[in-house]
Structure formats: C-alpha cells, structure tokens
Write an enzyme that holds these catalytic residues in place. Structure first.
Site, short mmCIF file in Angstrom:
data_model
loop_
_atom_site.label_atom_id
_atom_site.label_comp_id
_atom_site.label_asym_id
_atom_site.label_seq_id
_atom_site.Cartn_x
_atom_site.Cartn_y
_atom_site.Cartn_z
N ASP B 99 87.16 70.52 16.11
CA ASP B 99 87.10 71.75 15.31
C ASP B 99 86.93 72.94 16.24
O ASP B 99 85.89 73.07 16.89
CB ASP B 99 85.94 71.68 14.32
CG ASP B 99 86.04 72.76 13.26
OD1 ASP B 99 87.13 73.35 13.10
OD2 ASP B 99 85.03 73.03 12.59
N GLU B 104 83.47 67.76 16.65
CA GLU B 104 82.49 67.96 15.56
C GLU B 104 82.22 66.65 14.85
O GLU B 104 83.15 65.91 14.51
CB GLU B 104 83.02 68.99 14.55
CG GLU B 104 82.12 69.09 13.32
CD GLU B 104 82.37 70.30 12.45
OE1 GLU B 104 82.72 71.36 13.00
OE2 GLU B 104 82.22 70.17 11.21
N THR B 107 77.97 64.43 9.33
CA THR B 107 77.35 63.22 8.79
C THR B 107 77.93 62.92 7.41
O THR B 107 78.42 63.83 6.73
CB THR B 107 75.82 63.37 8.62
OG1 THR B 107 75.57 64.34 7.58
CG2 THR B 107 75.14 63.78 9.90
N HIS B 161 75.80 73.23 10.88
CA HIS B 161 75.71 73.71 9.50
C HIS B 161 74.98 72.69 8.64
O HIS B 161 75.31 71.50 8.68
CB HIS B 161 77.10 73.95 8.93
CG HIS B 161 77.92 74.92 9.76
ND1 HIS B 161 79.27 75.10 9.57
CD2 HIS B 161 77.56 75.76 10.76
CE1 HIS B 161 79.71 76.00 10.44
NE2 HIS B 161 78.69 76.42 11.17
N HIS B 249 76.53 76.06 2.03
CA HIS B 249 76.98 75.82 3.41
C HIS B 249 76.26 76.83 4.29
O HIS B 249 76.63 78.01 4.33
CB HIS B 249 78.51 76.02 3.43
CG HIS B 249 79.14 75.94 4.78
ND1 HIS B 249 79.76 77.01 5.36
CD2 HIS B 249 79.27 74.90 5.64
CE1 HIS B 249 80.27 76.63 6.54
NE2 HIS B 249 79.98 75.37 6.73
#
Lengths: 57, 500
Positions: B99, B104, B107, B161, B249
């Site tokens: 990414d 990246e 999970t 994030h 997010h």
C-alpha cells in the site's frame, strides 16, 4: 511486581486480572542494561539519515 | 452491539545492502515472499475512499496530485496496478499487500483484545518471515529491514489505523463531537514516542515527544489520509452492509510495539464508542483548539500543561482522560471480564502517569523508548542533541528480534506481555473463530483455487458470466458466525457453499 527483568513463564491475558499487582517498576539490572546498551551502540549513527520512505496513509 | 475491531499497519522498509533501492519493487517483492502464492485477485469494487461520512462524496482527495505524480513515475513499470498492489488475503483472515510502497498488514476482524493483539503481532512475524526469505534470495542476511513505526524523520509519515464497526444509526456528528477531544488526549498512553519535531519536510532534533503522528495532524476532520491529515477521518467505507453499519477508520494512532499500549488504545476507544452510542459520553470535554492541543500535548512529556476547553476552562491532560474513564466506569463497571480489564488498567495507567510516568516503562511505548534513550545518554555522557538518537528511535521499531530495541527489552523480560508466543504463532495461520474473519479464512483455505476475486465483505468465485458471490456483509452475530462455520466445514464444493 510488574516490569522486573524476570522472565514471565505465563504471560498475562488481558481478560484475566493481572496477578502482579505491586505496581510497575523500571528495568534496572546491570546485565540487561549492558545488553541493551550493546544493541544501541551497534546502531549505525547515520541510520535515520539514510532512512527515506514515501508518504503513506 | 458486539465489539469488532481491527488494525491496519503500514511498515517502513529499507534495503541496507545497496545505496539505491526502489520502494515499489521492495514492497512487492516482500509480499511475494509469503508462502501463499500471489494472484491478482483482490476486488477493489468495494472500496470508495471518496465517500464521506458527513453525507457527501468528495470530488477530489488532496493526495491525488501526489498519487498522479507517482503514477507518472511508475508508468514505465512492466506490471499492472493490481500486480503492483500484490494483494493477498491470508488463511488467517488478514490482508497483506503493498500500500503506497509500504508493506501493509491488516489484521482480520477481531472481537476481543486478546485476539487483536495476537493477530497484530502475527503480522509482525509474517513480515519478518517474508524478510528472511527475501534476504536469503538476495544472499545478504540483513539486506531488508522492516520498521513498525510512522515516520522517516524527513517529513514522510505512514499509518497505523484502528478500525471499529458501529451501527449506522449512530450519528456521525456525535462521533465528531465526542471522539475528537478523546483522541487528542489518548496519546498520553497510546503514543509511541519520537525524537524531534517534523513540519512539512523539515525535521528538527528538538527534545522528545509522546507521539509519532501528532506532527502530521493538521485538521479536525477530513476524508484525506495522506495530506492535511485529520484527527477524525471521515472516510465512509463500511466493508459491511451500508444500511446497517459504519466503520470508524481512525488514522491518528501510532503503531505500537507494546501489546499493553495497543490493548489500552483500542480498548478505551471501543468503550468510548459504546458511551457515544448510548448518549453517555461526557458533555463538557470539548477542546477549544484540538489540532493545536494534539501537537502541544505531544510535546509536553510532563503531561502537566493544561489544555483549554471550549467552555473557557482549562484541564490537565490526565484529568481530561479521567472524564472519559469516570463516564465509562459508571456505565460499564458491571461489564464482562475484558471491559473490567480495560477500566482497571485505564485507571491504573492514569494514576501512575500522574505520579511518575517512568514507572510505566514496561507498558507504554513512549516511556520505554524514553528510558532506553536516557540510558544511552547517561552511558555515553551525551545529551538530547546527539545525532545518533533519531536512529535509535527508528531501531526501537525494527521488527527483527536480533536488532529491534523494543524487542531487545522484550527478550530481557522487561515488557509486560498480554499474549503468549504460542498464541501469536497460532494466529499466523488461524483466523479468529468468533468473527466473520473465521468464515473468510476457512473459505480461503478450503476453496482458494475457486476464488475469482475477494474483498473484506464479499468473495466472488470462478464460473460463467455471472459469477457466484458469497456475501459476508451482515455476518456479525457470533452465533450466526458459528453456525455458518459449521455449515462450511461440511461443504464439499462452491455450489454447496453458495447454496446452488
């Protein structure tokens, strides 16, 4: 005691009440400190200068 | 509703065996070292980063200009966009891909903190395995190094994030009102620590601050994630049925090495969301200037400088967090074991921060890093201007246990653990069995060769013009997940899975 340099055989699960309730304590044994210092001294002094990334999110 | 959360972490990547390396290629090569063979099968149909939770669609993202510039630079490359992204959906329900030139690891969706921590750390070890394989191929043991951090000390930041599933009926305005101030002071326990200050492309080695990301927060709310980054990101991409759910997010958080810091960061935020959902969040906690406060607080390691509230009063940062803690204690003290763990550790952490933050050296990243740096400064007889310190800051986040400074502390038993190494090893191949990630992981493991495209909430299978689709966009109730997993265990074919 939390945070001494002793090795924990059974790590604490967050859904269990912590068993070591004596309060956190700084790592302070000489051997461990020496090992960590050795690790830090090995770091290339220019490490962050050479480290370039593209912007991410 | 039941909790559901996940973490996406963009890792820093470098080659140490060459003066020049291409971050696009390095990131792609790393992902392709995973034992699951790469196929360009990610379904981008479900992603719309321009849909704004405030009720409109953005015409343009600030990052597009830079992305177009990169696209121009990357145009000569002999591979497609999908090949460049190199998306993998793993059997443990996680997504692993390239990414923005960063490997990246996202999970799988997790329902408990234990599960989330195990999967976040499984990500570190999956990336480490890939780096080892890549280094073998390159014939140089230390060639590729990976960092779970958020800055390159030259003004380039990349994210970690935290994501939370919410019912759609929670008004986004309520989230904005109550979450922004909470997120400003969350860094007192969630910050990963940073040597110096960044502004634009300028780096100044001035002191030490709580957070890696605070310097990059420029506005209160925005849909953007790469420029003019917001305290509260407004991207409305639920990865679930849009009528019923939204996904919060958050891009303000640091990538934590400490399991405890990750658990407290996500756990307290999850409780905050429950407070907002029930209308129980404190009413007088709004800050007068959140963006200025997030940066001022980050640079105040004493945690004593007061913050200005929007009603004109001032409040100490720790007391500001206590407003939320007290509300959560009133609402949830009779809650489940994990809720009680969050409340107890939130309270203890605030108490200790108020007395002597250094006592949290085994739990909070910013404290552990500060302790290491002070130990180095003392031993070397140097000071905070020593030009080696930013390099030590970086190496705190190296995920190689032979080199990483945090992992060095952990090897010495100096770090408070929440999950076992065995649980982490298990999470590298096994999805959480109590969320839809378990269903997805099971389908990926069982029917990989039949999959045409995949995304978080939908799997499209091979076959004909109208391809069969399996939807996970409403599969959130634990009992429904269990029932579906039982059914899939018995399925022998995609037709059976789809119910044809």
């Amino acid at each position: 005691m939390i945070g001494q340099f002793e090795r924990r055989e059974k790590p604490i699960d967050p859904v269990e009440k912590p068993r070591d309730t004596g309060g956190p304590e700084k790592p302070d044994t000489d051997t461990s400190r020496d090992k960590l210092l050795k690790r830090m001294r090995k770091v290339d002094p220019k490490q962050s200068e050479r480290y370039r990334q593209r912007t991410g999110e | 509703m039941a909790r559901l959360f996940g973490l996406e972490t963009e890792y820093g990547i470098i080659r140490e065996d060459t003066e020049t390396s291409d971050p696009v290629i390095e990131s792609m090569e790393l992902v392709r070292c995973h034992h699951r063979p790469f196929r360009a099968d990610w379904d981008y149909g479900g992603e719309d980063p321009k849909q704004d939770a405030r009720g409109f669609r953005a015409k343009i993202l600030q990052q597009e200009e830079e992305e177009l510039e990169f696209e121009e630079k990357d145009r000569h490359r002999p591979f497609s966009f999908h090949e460049m992204k190199s998306d993998l959906m793993l059997g443990n329900g996680a997504r692993f891909y390239n990414d923005h030139t960063h490997p990246e690891y996202s999970t799988p969706e997790c329902a408990t903190l234990v599960s989330l921590i195990a999967h976040d750390r499984a990500g570190e070890r999956i990336l480490l395995d890939c780096a080892k394989k890549r280094n073998q191929l390159l014939g140089a043991a230390d060639a590729v190094q990976l960092y779970k951090n958020n800055t390159d000390f030259h003004g380039h930041s990349y994210g970690c994030h935290d994501n939370y599933l919410l019912p759609r009926h929670v008004p986004f305005g309520d989230l904005a009102t109550h979450l922004i101030p909470f997120l400003v002071t969350r860094q007192i326990f969630a910050g990963a620590g940073k040597v110096g200050i960044e502004k634009g492309n300028d780096y100044r080695q001035e002191g030490y601050q709580l957070s890696q990301r605070a310097d990059f927060m420029e506005v209160e709310m925005s849909i953007d994630t790469m420029h003019e980054r917001p305290i509260l990101n407004t991207r409305d991409e639920p990865h679930a049925n849009r009528e019923h759910y939204r996904r919060l997010h958050l891009i303000i958080g640091d990538a934590n090495m400490s399991e405890f810091a990750t658990a407290l960061k996500v756990g307290t935020t999850a409780l905050m969301l429950q407070l907002i959902e029930r209308g129980l969040s404190p009413k007088s906690a709004a800050l007068a200037t959140p963006v200025e406060s997030v940066q001022a607080l980050s640079r105040d390691v004493s945690l004593r400088n007061p913050l200005r509230l929007s009603d004109g009063r001032s409040i100490a940062p720790i007391d500001h967090q206590r407003l939320y803690l007290d509300a959560a204690k009133s609402a949830f003290s009779g809650g489940d074991t994990e809720t009680r763990w969050i409340l107890e550790n939130w309270e203890t952490t605030l108490d200790v921060l108020g007395n002597d933050p250094m006592q949290l050296v085994d739990r909070l990243d910013w404290v552990a890093k500060k302790w290491l740096l002070e130990t180095f400064i003392d031993a070397e007889g140097t000071d905070w201007q020593d030009s080696r310190l930013p390099g030590l800051d970086l190496e705190y986040h190296n995920i190689d246990p032979e080199r990483g400074l945090f992992l060095g502390l952990e090897l010495e038993g100096a770090i408070h653990r929440l999950v076992t190494d065995e649980a982490i090893a298990l999470a590298m191949d096994t999805p959480p069995m109590d969320t839809r990630a378990g269903v997805r992981g099971m389908i990926v493991s069982k029917f990989l060769k039949d999959i045409h495209k995949i995304q978080w909430e939908k799997i499209t299978f091979q076959g004909g013009i109208i391809k069969p689709v399996y939807s996970l966009d409403q599969l959130f109730e634990p009992q429904a997940v269990q029932k579906e997993m039982e059914r899939i265990r018995k399925c022998q074919s995609v037709d059976e899975l789809i119910g044809v």
